[in-house]
Design an enzyme around this catalytic site. Structure first.
Site, PDB file in Angstrom:
ATOM      1  N   SER B 167       0.814  -1.219   0.000  1.00 44.77           N
ATOM      2  CA  SER B 167       0.000   0.000   0.000  1.00 44.77           C
ATOM      3  C   SER B 167       0.844   1.263   0.000  1.00 44.77           C
ATOM      4  O   SER B 167       0.391   2.319   0.417  1.00 44.77           O
ATOM      5  CB  SER B 167      -0.980   0.025   1.183  1.00 44.77           C
ATOM      6  OG  SER B 167      -1.988  -0.931   0.972  1.00 44.77           O
ATOM      7  N   ASN B 293       2.840  -8.898  -5.850  1.00 45.46           N
ATOM      8  CA  ASN B 293       1.976  -9.097  -4.683  1.00 45.46           C
ATOM      9  C   ASN B 293       1.264 -10.441  -4.791  1.00 45.46           C
ATOM     10  O   ASN B 293       0.582 -10.696  -5.779  1.00 45.46           O
ATOM     11  CB  ASN B 293       0.937  -7.976  -4.636  1.00 45.46           C
ATOM     12  CG  ASN B 293       1.615  -6.616  -4.526  1.00 45.46           C
ATOM     13  OD1 ASN B 293       2.078  -6.231  -3.470  1.00 45.46           O
ATOM     14  ND2 ASN B 293       1.714  -5.910  -5.645  1.00 45.46           N
TER      15      ASN B 293
HETATM   16  N1  LIG Z   1      11.914   2.341  -8.534  1.00 45.82           N
HETATM   17  C1  LIG Z   1      10.803   3.074  -8.665  1.00 45.82           C
HETATM   18  N2  LIG Z   1      10.742   4.031  -9.602  1.00 45.82           N
HETATM   19  C2  LIG Z   1       9.623   4.790  -9.738  1.00 45.82           C
HETATM   20  N3  LIG Z   1       8.541   4.662  -8.977  1.00 45.82           N
HETATM   21  C3  LIG Z   1       8.535   3.731  -8.029  1.00 45.82           C
HETATM   22  C4  LIG Z   1       9.671   2.881  -7.825  1.00 45.82           C
HETATM   23  N4  LIG Z   1       9.396   2.051  -6.812  1.00 45.82           N
HETATM   24  C5  LIG Z   1       8.150   2.362  -6.389  1.00 45.82           C
HETATM   25  N5  LIG Z   1       7.627   3.355  -7.118  1.00 45.82           N
HETATM   26  C6  LIG Z   1       6.300   3.982  -6.911  1.00 45.82           C
HETATM   27  O1  LIG Z   1       5.918   3.787  -5.566  1.00 45.82           O
HETATM   28  C7  LIG Z   1       4.748   2.989  -5.462  1.00 45.82           C
HETATM   29  C8  LIG Z   1       4.860   2.018  -4.305  1.00 45.82           C
HETATM   30  O2  LIG Z   1       5.977   1.185  -4.456  1.00 45.82           O
HETATM   31  P1  LIG Z   1       5.856  -0.367  -4.275  1.00 45.82           P
HETATM   32  O3  LIG Z   1       4.967  -0.945  -5.288  1.00 45.82           O
HETATM   33  O4  LIG Z   1       7.227  -0.930  -4.185  1.00 45.82           O
HETATM   34  O5  LIG Z   1       5.192  -0.385  -2.831  1.00 45.82           O
HETATM   35  P2  LIG Z   1       4.174  -1.344  -2.164  1.00 45.82           P
HETATM   36  O6  LIG Z   1       3.993  -0.723  -0.838  1.00 45.82           O
HETATM   37  O7  LIG Z   1       4.654  -2.720  -2.228  1.00 45.82           O
HETATM   38  O8  LIG Z   1       2.836  -1.248  -2.954  1.00 45.82           O
HETATM   39  P3  LIG Z   1       1.703  -2.370  -3.143  1.00 45.82           P
HETATM   40  O9  LIG Z   1       0.537  -1.938  -2.347  1.00 45.82           O
HETATM   41  O10 LIG Z   1       1.469  -2.252  -4.597  1.00 45.82           O
HETATM   42  O11 LIG Z   1       2.190  -3.669  -2.721  1.00 45.82           O
HETATM   43  C9  LIG Z   1       4.643   2.293  -6.798  1.00 45.82           C
HETATM   44  O12 LIG Z   1       3.302   1.987  -7.056  1.00 45.82           O
HETATM   45  C10 LIG Z   1       5.218   3.333  -7.724  1.00 45.82           C
HETATM   46  O13 LIG Z   1       4.262   4.317  -8.023  1.00 45.82           O
HETATM   47 MG   LIG Z   2       3.326  -2.075  -5.341  1.00 50.06          MG
END
Ligand SMILES: Nc1ncnc2c1ncn2[C@@H]1O[C@H](COP(=O)(O)OP(=O)(O)OP(=O)(O)O)[C@@H](O)[C@H]1O
Ligand SMILES: [Mg+2]
Ligand SMILES: Cc1ncc(COP(=O)(O)O)c(C=O)c1O
Lengths: 444, 330
Positions: B167, B293
């Site tokens: 999230s 995920n």
């Molecule tokens: N390396 C990156 N370059 C650009 N944007 C990024 C990068 N990593 C993450 N983001 C942005 O940050 C958001 C969240 O990152 P990420 O998907 O790793 O987190 P999450 O907490 O695992 O989210 P999720 O709820 O999808 O599991 C991504 O949806 C994207 O918009």
């Molecule tokens: Mg994500």
């Protein structure tokens, strides 16, 4: 039907004032708080199970079966006359001897009273003075009416009159229209402190000198642990003080019965405003409160509540004293629900919150109690709801969280390669609030 | 543990009404609220699809509850640790309770973002450069020196994120070097390991995969365009703040490569039934894997249900089929 690409076909239609209404990650952080595994020092929920629930139950049952024609019917916009009389008796306990039932308007909790008063007095851009920190529900109301909130510093003895005078002079110099001072003199939410006797006199005198209107919000006044209630500001001046009261903390918040006591001309506008808003306050719960005050030992019940809260306050303060790392400071409430805690230098209660939730303890970060982004190193702890043992466990967990956070800061604060500045920031020595938070929040 | 006879393998929807499903939602993580809304949506969809469904929290009442009223299969709508890190699935394995989704070991790998990225990169998939370190490394070697190396190696801007979790909680974009220490401090509040990753400019895609028995199938990509430019918690869960385009407005070639990437990730990590890979398409058309995920969001604003709908499936039907398959395999 294909979905709208924004999932909300009305996205472009909302009023500008809704733009701040967004889901925030705070919700995520609070989502586990209701689980029994988590000790919540966050919510300000009264201990309603200390009420004689069966008695209240049969009383409300009788009101429906015996008097349904009135209790299930619309009532007057100003509120039930019998209840307004009893409200005057309640206010007399805090020195307000001259209130007449005709000056009382019954509201849906004092929250609605706050909203009414703000609607009646505040235009967009007007200045509202409020303690820093201030009750979050009031800040929300002020923001909705597009007031600019100017915080006035407080300390262990409440609002500082000199700071108030300074703020008034500064507003005058700026040409700002100060509509009123909003203050919670007793067992402040969130600061836990009480306005001293001398300062009450000084503030009422300033009101005279500067033609200031005061909104005195007093839901906790009868919940003192140490001494009889101090005389209300309203008891010292009936023309410059509008008084808000509530049965939420002395009886039940679920009934949503509060009130406002205002001079007749103001009362007239408040009644018209409340009729436009809710037609009339709920009849059944007004009758319930009036009947409760008529037939039940409500003053003894308040004693029962204060005994219970005192025990919880003691558990909280004792464990804070025993466990908190050096550099942490907190207020010493003499009543009410809350302790206001200042973290060691450089720590940020909001940023620390995930660690606390992982450790299964919850608090409210201080930033929410300021309209101007201040309060990052503060948090509000509520001792009203958990049992003393849970409070002790919660404080133990919190102490470990703060220690871990200090350890983290000691790694990153000292970053000094020429490239990086550390993350520590300047803080103020004052326990209660940023000493000079004379910043404005532009409500718009 | 369960004393009911195994349900026969379902033929189309024939035994749908005999299926008893338990949806797990809630949990003790930051994503509890999200999980509760995913779980509620799953519950509603399953009930609509004619499945006898109960919703339960993952607390101390769960195992006794499942023992007293055995489920034919469980659907895990938990987000965050225990639900997604494999732990709960390992316990369900011990209890002999079938569940929809990836096996425990695969979840453990996918949950650990840096570990999953290593495996994915070894399999030839593009993913932004990264480094993941615990707090103790900074303490022992000196934060300044380590941060300097990170910036020198990965450049700016950087994404700073907890090594696990979802999230977008705790995820920050850091564009100025002087903001990095504060970003590290706030990220470490979420967990003991922080991953710092090179920022990739481009179009964000959510790539959903399902496997209804014929192997993993990529669903149409969902393109994400947050109004604020950042796909954070607020942009995700406030309807109106983000535009979603399904299928994504990318070339056929990009769409094909994105689909192939998502299926490859699903296979390489040993995932099962459903997954959602998050990726970014850079201006040169390269698709970069961000993370995957195993328990994709199923809320009203989540991308997996959008992809299901765009593919011409019904969410309830798909979930019911996945449950029926698992129930049949026990
Ligand atoms: N390396 C990156 N370059 C650009 N944007 C990024 C990068 N990593 C993450 N983001 C942005 O940050 C958001 C969240 O990152 P990420 O998907 O790793 O987190 P999450 O907490 O695992 O989210 P999720 O709820 O999808 O599991 C991504 O949806 C994207 O918009
Ligand atoms: Mg994500
Ligand atoms: C200072 C203050 N004012 C007003 C309220 C609102 O009370 P009510 O339940 O009467 O609306 C509260 C409740 O916490 C409060 O702390």
């Amino acid at each position: 039907m294909p979905r709208h690409p924004r999932l909300d076909p009305l996205a472009d239609r909302y009023a500008a004032r809704t733009h701040g209404m967004k889901t925030s990650e705070i919700r995520a952080l609070f989502s586990v708080v209701s689980r029994p595994e988590v000790v919540s020092l966050a919510g300000g929920m009264p201990a309603v199970t200390a009420l004689p629930l069966d008695v209240v139950g049969s009383m409300i049952g009788d009101l429906v079966s015996g008097m349904g024609a009135q209790t299930l019917q619309y009532g007057s916009g100003q509120g039930d006359p019998r209840l307004r009389e009893r409200i005057c008796d309640v206010m007399a306990l805090e020195g307000i001897a001259d209130a007449s039932p005709s000056e009382v308007v019954v509201t849906v909790g004092s929250q609605q009273a706050l909203d009414l008063v703000t609607r009646v007095f505040v235009d967009p851009g007007d200045v509202v003075l409020a303690e820093g920190p201030s009750y979050v529900g009031a800040l929300g109301v002020f923001q909705a009416s597009e007031a600019r909130v100017r915080h006035v510093a407080m300390d262990d003895h409440g609002l500082i009159p000199e700071a108030l005078e300074e703020a008034l002079m500064a507003c005058r110099a700026n040409g700002d229209r100060v509509k009123f001072l909003y203050t919670v003199p007793n067992f402040h939410n969130p600061a836990g402190v009480t306005l001293s006797e001398e300062r009450r006199e000084a503030i009422v005198a300033l009101a005279e000198k500067y033609d200031l209107l005061i909104i005195e919000d007093n839901p906790y006044g009868l919940l003192g642990f140490e001494h009889e209630p101090l005389r209300a500001l309203r008891a010292r001046n009936s023309q410059r003080v509008i008084y808000l009261g509530s049965f939420s903390k002395t009886f039940s918040p679920g009934l949503r019965v509060g009130w406002v006591l205002a001079p007749l001309a103001v009362r007239e506008k408040l009644v018209l405003a409340t009729e436009a808003q809710v037609l009339c306050p709920p009849s059944l719960t007004q009758y319930a409160v009036a009947r409760y005050l008529d037939t039940q030992p409500w003053r003894e019940q308040i004693k029962t509540f204060t005994e219970l809260y005192r025990e919880r306050r003691d558990a909280c303060l004792e464990s804070l004293a025993a466990l908190m790392p050096a550099g942490t400071a907190w207020t010493q409430p003499e009543g009410g629900f809350y302790v206001w805690l200042k973290l060691p230098h450089g720590l940020d209660a909001k940023l620390m919150q995930p660690r606390a939730v992982n450790a299964h303890v919850a608090y409210v970060p201080g930033i929410g109690f300021f309209a101007d982004g201040n309060g990052r190193e503060y948090m509000r702890l509520s001792y009203c709801y958990p049992e003393p043992d849970q409070i002790r466990e919660g404080v133990r967990r919190l102490a470990r969280v703060i220690e871990a956070e200090l350890d983290l800061h000691s790694t990153f604060d000292t970053v000094d390669t020429g490239t990086f500045r550390g993350v520590g920031r300047g803080g103020s020595p004052n326990i209660v609030g940023p000493a000079n938070s004379d910043t404005y929040e532009d409500g718009r | 543990m369960s004393e009911t006879a195994p349900a026969p393998a379902p033929v189309a929807g024939a035994d749908r009404h005999a299926l008893r499903a338990v949806v797990l939602a809630g949990g003790l993580t930051f994503e509890r609220e999200v999980s509760l809304s995913s779980g509620t949506q799953v519950w509603e969809e399953l009930v609509r699809a004619g499945v006898d469904t109960e919703i339960r929290d993952a607390d101390s009442g769960l195992l006794p509850g499942l023992a007293a009223a055995p489920a034919d299969a469980v659907f895990i709508a938990l987000h965050g640790a225990t639900g997604e890190d494999g732990a709960l699935r390992a316990v369900l394995d011990l209890a002999g309770v079938p569940y929809v989704g990836s096996p425990a070991a695969a979840c453990r790998l996918a949950w650990d973002k840096p570990a999953a990225k290593s495996v994915i990169r070894s399999a030839g998939v593009t993913t932004p450069d990264w480094v993941a370190l615990p707090h103790s490394t900074f303490r022992e070697l000196g934060a300044g020196a380590v941060l300097d190396l990170m910036v020198a190696r990965l450049g700016l801007p950087l994404m700073v994120k907890p090594a696990s979790g979802g999230s977008a909680l705790g995820v920050q974009k850091v564009s100025r070097v002087e903001d990095l220490p504060a970003a590290m401090v706030s990220c470490f509040a979420y967990g003991d390991t922080v991953m710092v990753e090179r920022f990739v400019e481009g179009v964000e895609l959510a790539l959903s995969v399902i496997d209804l028995g014929d192997g993993p199938e990529a669903l149409p990509a969902v393109e994400i365009v947050p109004e604020s430019g950042v796909f954070d918690y607020t942009s995700r869960y406030t309807p109106g703040l983000t535009e979603y385009h399904t299928p994504a407005r990318v070339s056929e070639d990009v769409a094909d490569r994105a689909a192939a990437l998502a299926v490859r990730v699903h296979e390489v990590l040993g995932l099962a039934d459903l997954s959602r890979t998050d990726a970014i398409v850079s201006p040169d058309g390269q698709v970069h894997f961000l993370e995957v995920n195993v328990s994709p969001g199923l809320t009203e604003t989540s991308m997996f249900p959008m992809a299901i709908e765009a593919a011409g499936y019904e969410l309830g039907e798909v979930l019911a089929r996945l449950l029926a398959r698992r129930a049949g395999n026990r």
